[in-house]
Each structure stands twice: as C-alpha cells, then as structure tokens.
Design an enzyme around this catalytic site. Structure first.
Site: not given
Ligand code: FMN
Length: 310
Positions: A76-77, A134, A169, A196, A221, A248
C-alpha cells in the site's frame, strides 16, 4: 569505486549508468537497507520506494503472501513522504557513485506534480519514475494507469513540474499495453518502464480466509515473466522512447531476453529478496553473454530478437 566497463555502460533518457541493471521500486528500500550486504555502486541505478507528498501508512498486515514462483504484496505504498526523502534519504545516497531514480506516487494530479516540483533541482536525482500502476491503493495510482486520458494528464502535469527525465511506470492490468505506452510518449514521457505487478489474491482453505488483509495484492516474481516479456516487446514496438523492462527477472538470461525484446535497461525486483546481490550478478552475467556472442556493446542486443519465419 567500481571499474568502468565500456561494454555495459549505457544512457537512457539522459541518465548515465554503469550498466543497464536497476533495482525495482519497493524491493530495495532507499538503498540503505542493502548497503551492508552488497556494493550498491555495482548497480546501474537504484529506483527508490514510491514517494508521496505526505507520509503514507500503507495497508494493515498481513501484507505479503508467497505463491508458486512468486509473491503477492499489498504494502500500500507505505513511505515517509517527500520531505524525509530530501532531508534524510537522498543525502545518505549521495555518497555513492550510482544513479538514483525517485519513484513518485500520488492520489491526485496535483499531488504527483507537487512531489515532482519539490524534487526538481535536488542534487543526486537523475530521473523520476511515475507510478501510475500500483494495484494496492484505493485512490490514484492504478486509476491513472488504466485510463488513457488520466495517463496523459499525469504525465503532462509531471513534465510541466520538472526538468528531470520522466518515466511513467505502466500497469499490466490493461487490455492494450502498446496504446498506453504510446499515450505516454505523446504526452512527453522520456522513457517508459513496465510492468508493475498483476492483481491477484490468495485464500487459505483451512481457515477459509484471505491471506492478505487487503484481500487483493500485486503478483510479482518469475510467475509473471512471460506476461512481462510479451508486454515489453509490444510496448517497445509501439514507441521510439526507451523502454525499461521488468517482471520476474531473476538471472542474466532473463535480463537478456527482455533486452532482446526491446528493453534498453531492466529492473530486478522480487529476486532481491532471495539474493541481495541479484542485480550486480545479473549485470556481470549480461557482460558474459555479450562476450560469448561477440557483441561490442549492450545496446547491440536491444530489440535484436529475430522474427520467426512463418
Ligand atoms: C514488496 C514490493 C513492493 C513494491 N513497491 C513498489 C512501489 O513502491 N512502487 C512501484 O512502482 N512498484 C513497486 N513494486 C513493483 C516492482 O517495482 C516491480 O514492478 C514488480 O515487482 C515486478 O518486478 P519483479 O517481478 O522483478 O518483482 C513493488 C513490488 C514488491 C514485490
């Protein structure tokens, strides 16, 4: 100091980086959380946790749940607001030779623009990533990223408020990702990043309850990689501004696949929770790939996937 590697050194939307590997917003805090474990100067860039005008408390727990090949989060940011970023977090980060991109969130157009205005001219910031995607907050964010008109409005307002490169994004929770990337380019974005998280949920059959207090959360992931790769390829085909790919990525081969699909740089997110050194390791692995395939520069593999002979 980290030795420069000319093969990996790159520039996106005017942001110079030692290599094309960034850490994704929300998975690396503000760098401090990882600095005892890795050399953060080995990263191409750090994208900060989403930052709003005033502090946000985030969602109540439970806020994360493990899934097969990934995780759901509904943080929730939660963040301390832009003034804390300017007075505490950025001065600490400035001691490192690494590009810093601030991820910006808001509930209204004015809030996005005001955060951007306050960050304009602050030393140590190379660019702004605008989170319009988000899925875990009820107002703003995804509402902006799933509507073309609102996307255009938020990108336009942020552009007018700052001289820094602006990187919206994108949300994967849309029907036509190419169209959304196009709207961003037309509204003045300097690059786009995607994806995202994908909206999902999880139920505990034994207790017959949802695992997340928020009920829904964002899936990230390895489980989302094929979707992310497809969207990056479609977005890159639709715009001429640089595309930053994520979703991922856990190893160098994943990162190379995103670059072949058209990403000029990549972000590593969930993989940081498994190995804090994932980013530097992936950067070294990309270099090995370039050497093995006789590429002179990392830019040579961007969009280099061959078309199938149908
Ligand atoms: C715990 C968590 C917190 C995240 N918080 C944010 C955030 O504050 N702002 C945002 O733009 N993306 C946020 N993301 C999204 C990631 O930046 C990314 O876009 C997403 O997880 C996909 O990449 P990944 O599969 O490599 O994790 C968050 C992801 C995770 C897992």
């Amino acid at each position: 100091m980290v030795a420069e590697n000319n093969r990996l050194k790159t520039e996106i939307a005017g942001i110079s980086m030692k290599n094309p590997v960034m850490v994704a917003s929300g998975t690396f805090g503000f760098g401090r959380e990882y600095a005892d474990f890795i050399n953060i100067e080995e990263l191409g860039a750090i994208v900060t946790k989403g930052t709003s005008l005033l502090p946000w408390p985030g969602n109540p727990p439970d806020r994360i749940a493990e899934t097969p090949a990934g995780m759901l989060n509904a943080i929730g940011l939660q963040n301390d607001g832009v003034e804390s970023l300017i007075s505490e977090k950025l001065p600490w980060l400035r001691q490192f030779d690494v590009a810093v991109i601030v991820n910006v969130v808001g509930k209204t157009l004015d809030e996005y623009a005001e955060v951007a205005r306050r960050l304009d001219g602050v030393p140590g910031i190379c660019g702004l990533e605008i989170n319009i995607s988000c899925p875990n907050v009820k107002e703003g964010c995804i509402a902006f990223g799933t509507d073309a008109g609102m996307t255009a409005a938020v990108v336009g307002s942020v552009k007018a408020a700052t001289k820094l490169p602006v990187i919206p994004k994108l949300s994967p929770n849309v029907t036509d990702i190419a169209a959304m990337a196009h709207v961003c380019e037309d509204s003045g974005a300097d690059a786009v990043s995607l994806i995202n998280t994908l909206m999902g949920t999880s139920i505990d059959a034994e207790t017959r309850t949802f695992r997340l207090a928020n009920i829904t959360g964002g899936l990230s992931g390895p489980a989302i990689k094929p979707v992310a790769l497809r969207m990056v390829w479609q977005a890159a085909g639709a715009v001429s501004i640089p595309v930053i790919g994520m979703g991922g990525i856990s190893c160098a081969q994943d990162a190379v696949e995103f670059m072949l699909a058209g990403a000029s740089a990549v972000q590593v997110g969930t993989a940081n929770f498994i190995n804090p050194n994932a980013g530097p390791k992936i950067a070294r692995g990309i270099d090995d790939y370039l050497a093995r395939h006789n590429f002179e520069h990392v830019k040579d593999i961007v969009g280099a996937v061959k078309s199938n002979n149908l």
